[in-house]
Design an enzyme around this catalytic site. Structure first.
Site, short mmCIF file in Angstrom:
data_model
loop_
_atom_site.label_atom_id
_atom_site.label_comp_id
_atom_site.label_asym_id
_atom_site.label_seq_id
_atom_site.Cartn_x
_atom_site.Cartn_y
_atom_site.Cartn_z
N TYR A 49 14.80 30.60 6.38
CA TYR A 49 13.73 31.43 6.95
C TYR A 49 13.86 31.59 8.45
O TYR A 49 14.08 30.62 9.18
CB TYR A 49 12.38 30.80 6.66
N LYS B 59 0.85 -1.20 0.00
CA LYS B 59 0.00 0.00 0.00
C LYS B 59 0.88 1.25 0.00
O LYS B 59 2.07 1.18 0.29
CB LYS B 59 -0.90 -0.01 1.24
C1 LIG Z 1 -0.25 -1.63 6.92
C2 LIG Z 1 -0.83 -2.90 7.40
C3 LIG Z 1 -0.03 -4.04 7.62
C4 LIG Z 1 1.48 -4.01 7.58
O1 LIG Z 1 1.95 -3.53 8.84
P1 LIG Z 1 3.50 -3.43 9.14
O2 LIG Z 1 3.56 -3.00 10.56
O3 LIG Z 1 4.04 -2.39 8.21
O4 LIG Z 1 4.09 -4.77 8.91
C5 LIG Z 1 -0.66 -5.23 7.90
N1 LIG Z 1 -2.00 -5.30 7.99
C6 LIG Z 1 -2.80 -4.23 7.84
C7 LIG Z 1 -4.27 -4.37 7.98
C8 LIG Z 1 -2.25 -2.98 7.55
O5 LIG Z 1 -3.04 -1.91 7.41
#
Ligand SMILES: *Cc1c(COP(=O)(O)O)cnc(C)c1O
Length: 360
Positions: free
Chosen positions: A253, A32
């Site tokens: 800045y 993702k």
């Molecule tokens: C993002 C996510 C993961 C992965 O989690 P990590 O801590 O990055 O391994 C697994 N399951 C779900 C439902 C997630 O949203």
């Protein structure tokens, strides 16, 4: 090279292999958010090369983009638009995470036979069916399955990473929810609860598969480094200008930094528009020609300044913000400390102006 995120695809494959070995079960790798900033398609392919059997993304747009790119591995998406286009997802062979009766009914009503993975909320309080609604959700799903309207491939949930007691409580609740699904007549082939933290540290949470996100990219899910993992992203830019300035010269800045002596200022073309946290101004460090330097003055939208003193730094020299800290450069976790955030956010926010360069 103006700015680049150098992505080591071999590291992703290696990390998936290592984590599969530790967990001792199958792995779904989570790509993702553009593969946590590493590139979704490339990360997906590297994960599959490392033995992942499933891929996961948050939403259906991300899932369809993988299909369009030719990634045909088993794929789950779970965070849905209230008016989600489930029909095209089912056509594309994407498993749909189901957290509510409304989602289940929408999928059952489709002409195609959807593959669904029912999610139960074991405590995190995000999506997933409530424990109150779970018995009716599994009963309805079983009825739809018997009628050939859909197939329940999986049962799953997500841990809160709050502590050992909370993890154990969620594991227990999940086991009960799974038993309720079996009692309702479901026989899911996939049962999964753990993400990277559970895969590493909570054996009881591993069930038949773990969902690996951050660990696949070589980063730790918590404060404890994981020695076997290799960070897959190195963020770097070229010095685009240098100038010699006298003592008392303001830098960026608000003049939060004023030079104390005659010095050299090096300009780096990365800023908060590229995901460099402004909150790390004055604290973060970078490596130039093997030497650590502090980011001086405020990080701006497109650039920041490094006061390099009398070190020889020239236009075109490579500035490494973070990468594999075993080579002496800062890590994403260091940047997370400097910005009061987590390594996940550091890598995931790296923006589109930063060219991803892939090496095998
Ligand atoms: C993002 C996510 C993961 C992965 O989690 P990590 O801590 O990055 O391994 C697994 N399951 C779900 C439902 C997630 O949203």
């Amino acid at each position: 090279m103006m700015r680049e995120a150098l992505i080591d695809l071999g590291a992703i494959s290696h990390n998936v292999e290592v984590l599969r070995g530790i967990a001792g079960v199958d792995a779904m790798v989570i790509v993702k958010a553009n593969g946590y900033g590493h590139g979704a398609v490339e990360s997906a392919r590297a994960a599959l090369a490392g033995g992942a059997t499933w891929l996961g993304v948050a939403d259906l747009d991300e899932a369809r983009a993988l299909r369009v790119a030719g990634v045909d591995a088993p794929l789950l998406a779970w965070l849905h638009d209230p008016v989600a286009d489930f029909a095209s997802a089912v056509e594309a062979g994407i498993d749909v995470g189901v957290s509510s009766a409304a989602q289940l009914e929408a999928l059952a009503a489709l002409p195609g036979r959807a593959e669904v993975q029912l999610k139960v909320d074991t405590g995190l309080g995000r999506n997933g069916a409530t424990l109150e609604s779970w018995p009716s959700l599994v009963a309805d799903a079983a009825a739809h399955e018997r009628a050939g309207r859909l197939h329940v491939r999986g049962i799953w949930s997500h841990l809160s990473n709050t502590g050992a007691d909370e993890d154990a409580a969620q594991v227990q609740i999940f086991a009960e929810a799974l038993a309720a699904a079996h009692a309702a007549g479901l026989d899911p082939e996939l049962v999964h609860l753990a993400a990277t933290a559970g895969a590493l540290h909570v054996p009881a949470s591993r069930f038949g598969m773990v969902r690996l996100g951050i660990g696949a990219y070589g980063l730790s899910p918590d404060a404890a480094p994981v020695a076997q993992l290799r960070p897959a992203m190195e963020l770097a830019a070229s010095v685009v200008s240098t100038k010699r300035v006298p003592a008392g010269h303001g830098v960026s800045y608000g003049y939060d930094h004023v030079t104390s002596d005659e010095t050299t200022l090096a300009l780096v073309p990365l800023g908060y528009a590229d995901g460099i946290p402004r909150h790390a101004s004055g604290r973060a460090q970078v490596t130039i020609n093997g030497v650590r330097h502090r980011v001086t003055g405020r990080i701006a939208m497109d650039q920041f300044v490094v006061d390099v003193g009398d070190h020889a730094v020239a236009v075109g020299d490579r500035v490494v913000l973070f990468g594999d800290d075993r080579s002496g450069v800062p890590s994403a976790a260091d940047w997370a400390d400097w910005a009061d955030t987590i390594n996940y956010e550091v890598v995931t926010r790296i923006g589109n102006r930063v060219k991803r360069e892939y090496r095998l």
